[in-house]
Design an enzyme around this catalytic site. Structure first.
Site, PDB file in Angstrom:
ATOM      1  N   LYS A  61      -2.676   1.291   2.313  1.00  0.00           N
ATOM      2  CA  LYS A  61      -2.203   0.592   1.108  1.00  0.00           C
ATOM      3  C   LYS A  61      -2.372   1.418  -0.162  1.00  0.00           C
ATOM      4  O   LYS A  61      -2.480   0.883  -1.266  1.00  0.00           O
ATOM      5  CB  LYS A  61      -2.912  -0.765   0.952  1.00  0.00           C
ATOM      6  CG  LYS A  61      -2.801  -1.677   2.151  1.00  0.00           C
ATOM      7  CD  LYS A  61      -1.359  -1.876   2.601  1.00  0.00           C
ATOM      8  CE  LYS A  61      -0.500  -2.598   1.585  1.00  0.00           C
ATOM      9  NZ  LYS A  61       0.905  -2.776   2.062  1.00  0.00           N
ATOM     10  N   THR A  85       0.907   5.873   1.233  1.00  0.00           N
ATOM     11  CA  THR A  85       1.141   6.956   2.191  1.00  0.00           C
ATOM     12  C   THR A  85       2.576   6.975   2.713  1.00  0.00           C
ATOM     13  O   THR A  85       3.159   8.040   2.893  1.00  0.00           O
ATOM     14  CB  THR A  85       0.167   6.863   3.380  1.00  0.00           C
ATOM     15  OG1 THR A  85       0.323   5.586   4.030  1.00  0.00           O
ATOM     16  CG2 THR A  85      -1.267   7.015   2.911  1.00  0.00           C
ATOM     17  N   ARG A  99      -5.905   5.045  -4.654  1.00  0.00           N
ATOM     18  CA  ARG A  99      -5.455   4.000  -5.569  1.00  0.00           C
ATOM     19  C   ARG A  99      -6.671   3.226  -6.033  1.00  0.00           C
ATOM     20  O   ARG A  99      -7.692   3.186  -5.336  1.00  0.00           O
ATOM     21  CB  ARG A  99      -4.489   3.093  -4.786  1.00  0.00           C
ATOM     22  CG  ARG A  99      -3.857   1.957  -5.530  1.00  0.00           C
ATOM     23  CD  ARG A  99      -3.029   1.150  -4.536  1.00  0.00           C
ATOM     24  NE  ARG A  99      -2.264   0.087  -5.169  1.00  0.00           N
ATOM     25  CZ  ARG A  99      -1.560  -0.816  -4.483  1.00  0.00           C
ATOM     26  NH1 ARG A  99      -1.534  -0.775  -3.154  1.00  0.00           N
ATOM     27  NH2 ARG A  99      -0.885  -1.756  -5.111  1.00  0.00           N
TER      28      ARG A  99
END
EC number: 2.8.2.-
Length: 330
Positions: free
Chosen positions: A87, A90, A168
């Site tokens: 998440k 990628t 992230r």
């Protein structure tokens, strides 16, 4: 001068004068497919019993190309792997970089180094696309980054493998992770129940995978036991959305590729809130990632978010220091 209808030899054949039997046996070798004689013509050639010189046999001393070249390359173990994180973005990085003509990538996650390692490297090689010598072979499996055994296993394959990690904001990543799981398991407990051992005391449950993945610095320490930092490139999941061309420029530099993927390849899809690839000339529609990308996140209590930010802050600072870059996750 050879006429346009004359056969061109495709392999070498030493023929003795008057060797009728050998001439007949080697017709399929002498004549290319589009000019091989029909059964009637072959019969006529036999009845004529002409010497080899009448067949316009021309020697060809140039060796035939290897079969692998006829199949457009060979299957090679990957030169570069997108190893994480789930998440983080990628799939977007893989879809964007594979526009480059010098990149070929496996389409699905192989999970070789975490789930299928006992199948062996030849099995793994078989999953790769065919590539030319000048092309880079890639794959992506985001669970690699958090699997303890993976760095050692990749290093055993090749210490020169280049690694890409898409990171992230760990809080946003955890919520995205939960949202995806909830879409598949509607009776899942609430985010707060899973994220905290005791929310009133601010005790976070680090055993929950959605929380554990975001402890990037701890996972990176394991990778640095086997690979130098210079061999790992970090992509910002946030900048991948706001400036995909800029992030892909840095990825291309890291891989030693010419900057071919540029801003002309992207447009921002306001509905998904995510950049998409402009349609290629051969296609009638642009390419956006699947429905699972850009999904609206579950609304989480603001206090829970602030507690998680406080929890991740010291880990984030250590991560910034380790990689030499401030991702500004606040």
């Amino acid at each position: 001068m050879q006429k346009s209808g004359d056969p061109t030899p495709s392999c070498q054949r030493a023929l003795a004068d008057g060797a009728e039997r050998r001439i007949q046996k080697s017709l399929s070798c002498i004549l290319p497919l589009d000019v091989r004689p029909s059964s009637v013509e072959a019969s006529r050639l036999k009845s004529d019993q002409r010497p080899p010189s009448a067949l316009h046999i021309v020697r060809n001393d140039t060796p035939s190309p290897p079969m692998s070249n006829l199949k457009f390359g060979n299957k090679k173990l990957p030169n570069a792997i997108i190893v994480g994180v789930k998440k983080g973005g990628t799939r977007a990085v893989l879809e964007f970089i594979r526009i480059h003509p010098d990149v070929r990538a496996a389409g699905t996650e192989t999970h070789f180094f975490d789930r299928n390692y006992d199948r062996g490297l030849e099995w793994y090689r078989g999953l790769m696309p065919r590539t030319l010598e000048s092309q880079i072979t890639m794959e992506k499996t985001p669970s690699y980054f958090v699997t303890k055994e993976t760095p050692h296993r990749i290093s055993a394959m090749s210490r020169d493998t280049k690694l890409i990690v898409v990171v992230r904001d760990p809080v946003t990543r955890a919520i995205s992770d939960y949202t995806q799981t909830l879409s598949k398991t509607p009776d899942l407990p609430s985010f707060q129940e899973l994220a905290f051992r005791n929310q009133s005391l601010g005790i976070v449950d680090t055993s929950w995978n959605a929380i554990r993945i975001g402890l990037y610095v701890l996972h990176l320490e394991n990778w640095l036991r086997y690979f130098p930092l210079a061999q790992i490139h970090f992509v910002s999941g946030e900048r991948l959305i706001t400036d995909p061309a800029g992030e892909l420029a840095r990825v291309q530099d890291f891989l030693g590729l010419k900057r071919i993927v540029t801003d002309k390849h992207f447009y921002f899809n306001r509905t998904k809130g995510f950049p998409c690839l402009k349609k290629p000339e051969s296609s009638g529609s642009p390419r956006c990632l699947g429905k699972s990308k850009g999904r609206t996140h579950v609304q989480i209590d603001r206090d829970a978010i602030e507690q998680l930010r406080d929890f991740y802050r010291p880990y984030n600072v250590r991560f910034y220091e380790m990689v030499g870059h401030d991702f500004k996750w606040e």
